[in-house]
Design an enzyme around this catalytic site. Structure first.
Site, PDB file in Angstrom:
ATOM      1  CG  ASN A 166     -15.692  40.407  18.707  1.00  0.00           C
ATOM      2  OD1 ASN A 166     -16.224  40.933  18.203  1.00  0.00           O
ATOM      3  ND2 ASN A 166     -16.154  40.857  20.399  1.00  0.00           N
ATOM      4  CD1 TRP A 167     -11.809  39.625  13.996  1.00  0.00           C
ATOM      5  CD2 TRP A 167     -12.137  41.013  11.865  1.00  0.00           C
ATOM      6  NE1 TRP A 167     -11.461  39.222  13.219  1.00  0.00           N
ATOM      7  CE2 TRP A 167     -11.884  39.516  11.159  1.00  0.00           C
ATOM      8  CE3 TRP A 167     -12.282  41.375  10.886  1.00  0.00           C
ATOM      9  CZ2 TRP A 167     -11.816  39.230  10.072  1.00  0.00           C
ATOM     10  CZ3 TRP A 167     -12.919  40.987   9.814  1.00  0.00           C
ATOM     11  CH2 TRP A 167     -11.315  39.908   9.601  1.00  0.00           C
ATOM     12  CE  LYS A 168     -13.565  42.554  22.056  1.00  0.00           C
ATOM     13  NZ  LYS A 168     -13.461  43.185  23.159  1.00  0.00           N
TER      14      LYS A 168
ATOM     15  CG  HIS B 127     -18.959  41.415  23.796  1.00  0.00           C
ATOM     16  ND1 HIS B 127     -18.471  42.744  24.671  1.00  0.00           N
ATOM     17  CD2 HIS B 127     -18.106  41.273  23.272  1.00  0.00           C
ATOM     18  CE1 HIS B 127     -16.832  42.686  24.747  1.00  0.00           C
ATOM     19  NE2 HIS B 127     -16.251  41.330  23.933  1.00  0.00           N
TER      20      HIS B 127
ATOM     21  CD  GLU C  59     -15.761  45.664  23.900  1.00  0.00           C
ATOM     22  OE1 GLU C  59     -16.405  45.209  23.105  1.00  0.00           O
ATOM     23  OE2 GLU C  59     -14.953  44.856  24.593  1.00  0.00           O
TER      24      GLU C  59
ATOM     25  CD  GLU D 132     -15.581  37.838  25.610  1.00  0.00           C
ATOM     26  OE1 GLU D 132     -14.498  37.522  25.088  1.00  0.00           O
ATOM     27  OE2 GLU D 132     -16.423  38.952  25.567  1.00  0.00           O
TER      28      GLU D 132
ATOM     29  N   GLY E  80      -9.514  43.540  27.052  1.00  0.00           N
ATOM     30  CA  GLY E  80      -8.597  44.526  26.717  1.00  0.00           C
ATOM     31  C   GLY E  80      -7.726  45.052  27.411  1.00  0.00           C
TER      32      GLY E  80
ATOM     33  CB  SER F   4      -6.407  39.104  28.522  1.00  0.00           C
ATOM     34  OG  SER F   4      -6.710  40.499  28.485  1.00  0.00           O
TER      35      SER F   4
ATOM     36  N   GLY G 195     -10.560  38.734  21.660  1.00  0.00           N
ATOM     37  CA  GLY G 195     -10.655  40.135  21.243  1.00  0.00           C
ATOM     38  C   GLY G 195      -9.277  40.546  19.727  1.00  0.00           C
ATOM     39  N   GLY G 196      -8.120  40.861  20.881  1.00  0.00           N
ATOM     40  CA  GLY G 196      -7.302  41.934  20.320  1.00  0.00           C
ATOM     41  C   GLY G 196      -6.046  41.248  19.444  1.00  0.00           C
TER      42      GLY G 196
HETATM   43  P1  13P Z   1      -9.812  40.450  24.085  1.00  0.00           P
HETATM   44  O1  13P Z   1      -9.537  39.019  23.896  1.00  0.00           O
HETATM   45  O2  13P Z   1      -8.841  41.734  23.713  1.00  0.00           O
HETATM   46  O3  13P Z   1      -9.194  40.889  26.172  1.00  0.00           O
HETATM   47  O4  13P Z   1     -11.412  40.502  23.883  1.00  0.00           O
HETATM   48  C1  13P Z   1     -11.776  39.404  24.862  1.00  0.00           C
HETATM   49  C2  13P Z   1     -13.654  39.665  23.880  1.00  0.00           C
HETATM   50  O5  13P Z   1     -14.109  40.751  24.638  1.00  0.00           O
HETATM   51  C3  13P Z   1     -13.914  38.954  23.306  1.00  0.00           C
HETATM   52  O6  13P Z   1     -14.950  39.032  22.850  1.00  0.00           O
END
Ligand code: 13P
Length: 271
Positions: free
Chosen positions: A31-33, A116, A118, A188, A194, A234, A255-256
């Site tokens: 997920n590149w956000k 998600h 967010e 999640e 993050g 993470s 994510g990251g």
């Molecule tokens: P991180 O891997 O950066 O913690 O993000 C997880 C995430 O929200 C994937 O959708």
């Protein structure tokens, strides 16, 4: 008999590879956000493709909408699926800022992340809107990746199962068992996103097991045994293998670490 947290942790730490009998193919999605321009996204997947061509898991990347077309071109002929970070439930109309499943499908998108944390936290997403999105994706023959997870406060108040069950139940309202069997759920924990604070193996497995039981209660044993449940929060190359070895963890929503081709590839190869 109820095991203590330490006992659960000790058992989880000993599991290094999962018995293959679950039959569930692991799925790793990046997920590149709101990261990467179209040019940067294209460069990232061009680096990624050769690194993961031998991977046996299902792989996807979810770039922001403006990157989809360019990334789709770069992914052609590869084993990496194109995923979206959301999808709206109306087919078309006066819905400024929204994107339909037909628009996404036309670009080659096969999966979409919905619900998600967010989106729930900053954009007013509710279980009801997540449910509309899920049904629309099924109607378009696309795969929803439905995210659930508790906040730190909810965990500390002992509400993890209550929250996650409400999100699963609400998100799947009116969805048929054969659809659930073919979709993806993503656990999640909000406090692990993050933050670098990954859930312990025992914490992650415990909630994944609970989610599978909710699905069995809502549907049946067969559906619950088939649905894939990703862990997100993470996930990094150095913790992926053990997380993915847990009996009810069937993949990762990353994510990251998905923003670096080598890291994301290492996670895919760990699956
Ligand atoms: P991180 O891997 O950066 O913690 O993000 C997880 C995430 O929200 C994937 O959708």
């Amino acid at each position: 008999m109820r095991l203590t947290d330490n006992e659960i942790e000790a058992i989880a730490q000993k599991i290094v590879s999962k018995a293959p009998q679950s039959g569930r193919r692991p799925i790793i999605v990046g997920n590149w956000k709101m990261h990467k321009t179209p040019a940067e996204g294209e460069a990232l997947v061009r680096q990624l493709i050769p690194l993961v061509e031998g991977a046996s898991c299902e792989i996807g990347v979810a770039p922001a909408f403006p990157c989809l077309d360019r990334v789709a071109g770069a992914l052609a002929g590869s084993n990496v699926h194109l995923c979206a970070q959301n999808a709206f439930w109306e087919a078309e109309g006066a819905f400024t800022g929204e994107v339909s499943t037909a628009m996404l499908k036309d670009l080659g998108v096969t999966h979409a992340i919905i619900g998600h944390s967010e989106r729930r936290q900053y954009f007013g997403e509710t279980d009801e809107t997540v449910n509309h999105r899920a049904k629309t994706l099924f109607a378009a023959e696309m795969t929803p990746i439905l995210c659930v997870g508790e906040s730190l406060q909810e965990r500390e108040e002992g509400l993890t199962h209550t929250v996650v069950e409400r999100q699963v139940r609400g998100g799947l309202q009116g969805v048929a068992n054969n659809q659930v069997a073919n979709m993806v759920l993503a656990y999640e924990p909000v406090w692990a996103i993050g933050t670098g604070k990954v859930a312990t193996l025992g914490q992650a497995q415990e909630v994944h097991g609970a989610i599978r039981r909710f699905v069995a209660d809502l549907y049946d044993a067969q559906t619950s045994a088939a649905v894939r449940i990703q862990y997100g929060g993470s996930v990094k190359p150095d913790n992926a293998k053990q997380l993915l070895a847990q009996p009810d963890i069937d993949g990762a929503l990353v994510g990251g670490a998905a923003l670096k081709a080598e890291d994301f590839a290492a996670i895919c190869l760990a699956a």
